[in-house]
Scaffold this motif. Structure first.
Motif, short mmCIF file in Angstrom:
data_model
loop_
_atom_site.label_atom_id
_atom_site.label_comp_id
_atom_site.label_asym_id
_atom_site.label_seq_id
_atom_site.Cartn_x
_atom_site.Cartn_y
_atom_site.Cartn_z
N GLU A 22 37.76 41.27 31.46
CA GLU A 22 37.79 40.99 32.89
C GLU A 22 38.96 40.08 33.23
O GLU A 22 39.19 39.08 32.56
CB GLU A 22 36.51 40.30 33.36
CG GLU A 22 35.35 41.22 33.57
CD GLU A 22 34.19 40.53 34.27
OE1 GLU A 22 34.22 39.30 34.49
OE2 GLU A 22 33.22 41.24 34.59
N ILE A 23 39.68 40.44 34.28
CA ILE A 23 40.70 39.56 34.84
C ILE A 23 40.26 39.21 36.25
O ILE A 23 39.47 39.92 36.86
CB ILE A 23 42.11 40.20 34.84
CG1 ILE A 23 42.14 41.46 35.72
CG2 ILE A 23 42.57 40.49 33.42
CD1 ILE A 23 43.54 42.01 35.94
N GLU A 24 40.77 38.10 36.74
CA GLU A 24 40.46 37.67 38.11
C GLU A 24 41.75 37.61 38.90
O GLU A 24 42.76 37.07 38.44
CB GLU A 24 39.80 36.29 38.09
CG GLU A 24 39.36 35.82 39.45
CD GLU A 24 38.68 34.47 39.40
OE1 GLU A 24 39.00 33.63 40.26
OE2 GLU A 24 37.84 34.26 38.50
N TYR A 25 41.72 38.21 40.09
CA TYR A 25 42.87 38.21 40.99
C TYR A 25 42.35 38.01 42.40
O TYR A 25 41.46 38.74 42.84
CB TYR A 25 43.63 39.54 40.87
CG TYR A 25 44.87 39.63 41.74
CD1 TYR A 25 46.00 38.88 41.45
CD2 TYR A 25 44.90 40.47 42.83
CE1 TYR A 25 47.14 38.97 42.23
CE2 TYR A 25 46.04 40.57 43.62
CZ TYR A 25 47.15 39.82 43.32
OH TYR A 25 48.29 39.91 44.10
N ARG A 26 42.86 36.99 43.06
CA ARG A 26 42.42 36.66 44.42
C ARG A 26 40.90 36.52 44.51
O ARG A 26 40.25 37.07 45.40
CB ARG A 26 42.94 37.68 45.42
CG ARG A 26 44.44 37.66 45.56
CD ARG A 26 44.89 38.57 46.65
NE ARG A 26 46.34 38.46 46.80
CZ ARG A 26 47.04 39.23 47.61
NH1 ARG A 26 46.44 40.14 48.35
NH2 ARG A 26 48.33 39.08 47.69
N GLU A 27 40.35 35.79 43.56
CA GLU A 27 38.94 35.44 43.51
C GLU A 27 37.99 36.63 43.34
O GLU A 27 36.81 36.53 43.64
CB GLU A 27 38.55 34.61 44.74
CG GLU A 27 39.33 33.32 44.84
CD GLU A 27 38.96 32.48 46.04
OE1 GLU A 27 37.91 32.74 46.66
OE2 GLU A 27 39.72 31.56 46.36
N ARG A 29 36.92 39.84 40.46
CA ARG A 29 37.03 40.24 39.05
C ARG A 29 37.22 41.75 38.94
O ARG A 29 36.60 42.51 39.68
CB ARG A 29 35.79 39.81 38.28
CG ARG A 29 35.67 38.31 38.20
CD ARG A 29 34.41 37.92 37.44
NE ARG A 29 34.27 36.49 37.44
CZ ARG A 29 34.74 35.70 36.49
NH1 ARG A 29 35.37 36.22 35.46
NH2 ARG A 29 34.57 34.40 36.55
N TYR A 30 38.07 42.15 37.97
CA TYR A 30 38.36 43.55 37.74
C TYR A 30 38.29 43.82 36.24
O TYR A 30 38.77 43.01 35.44
CB TYR A 30 39.76 43.91 38.25
CG TYR A 30 39.91 43.66 39.73
CD1 TYR A 30 39.51 44.61 40.66
CD2 TYR A 30 40.41 42.45 40.20
CE1 TYR A 30 39.63 44.37 42.03
CE2 TYR A 30 40.53 42.20 41.56
CZ TYR A 30 40.13 43.17 42.46
OH TYR A 30 40.23 42.93 43.80
N LEU A 31 37.70 44.97 35.87
CA LEU A 31 37.69 45.37 34.47
C LEU A 31 39.10 45.77 34.05
O LEU A 31 39.85 46.34 34.84
CB LEU A 31 36.74 46.54 34.26
CG LEU A 31 35.25 46.23 34.40
CD1 LEU A 31 34.43 47.49 34.20
CD2 LEU A 31 34.83 45.16 33.41
#
Length: 101
Positions: A22-27, A29-31
């Motif tokens: 998981e990464i976080e971008y602009r608060e 989370r995306y697989l």
């Protein structure tokens, strides 16, 4: 859509769904599929500075519009987006840690 494109999309979807980093971008989370962290040095003012880098692959479907210079979090470390490559199914992000200490 060609057979290759269909197979590639299916394989990419399966890889991201199986690995489930998981990464976080602009608060949010995306697989993703995140590669091994790389380490290096660059010559800056006052000497060499440590750099950390990663690559992350996310599915294009449902992904936000990533921007160069944007911040991605992975495992409590912040990385700046320094490269974005896209194809029919995925977005490949090149990330560099601004936290060089």
């Amino acid at each position: 859509m060609s057979q290759f494109s269909q197979a590639y999309t299916a394989a990419s979807t399966e890889a991201v769904g199986t690995i489930r980093d998981e990464i976080e971008y602009r608060e949010r989370r995306y697989l993703a599929v995140v590669g091994e962290e790389t380490y290096g040095n660059s010559l800056g003012e006052g000497g060499f500075e440590a750099q950390r880098g990663l690559t992350a692959t996310v599915l294009k479907a449902g992904a936000p519009t990533y921007r160069l210079g944007g911040i991605v979090k992975f495992q409590d470390r912040r990385y700046r987006i320094t490269g974005i490559d896209t194809d029919t199914a995925t977005i490949d992000l090149t990330l560099q840690s601004p936290d060089t200490k």
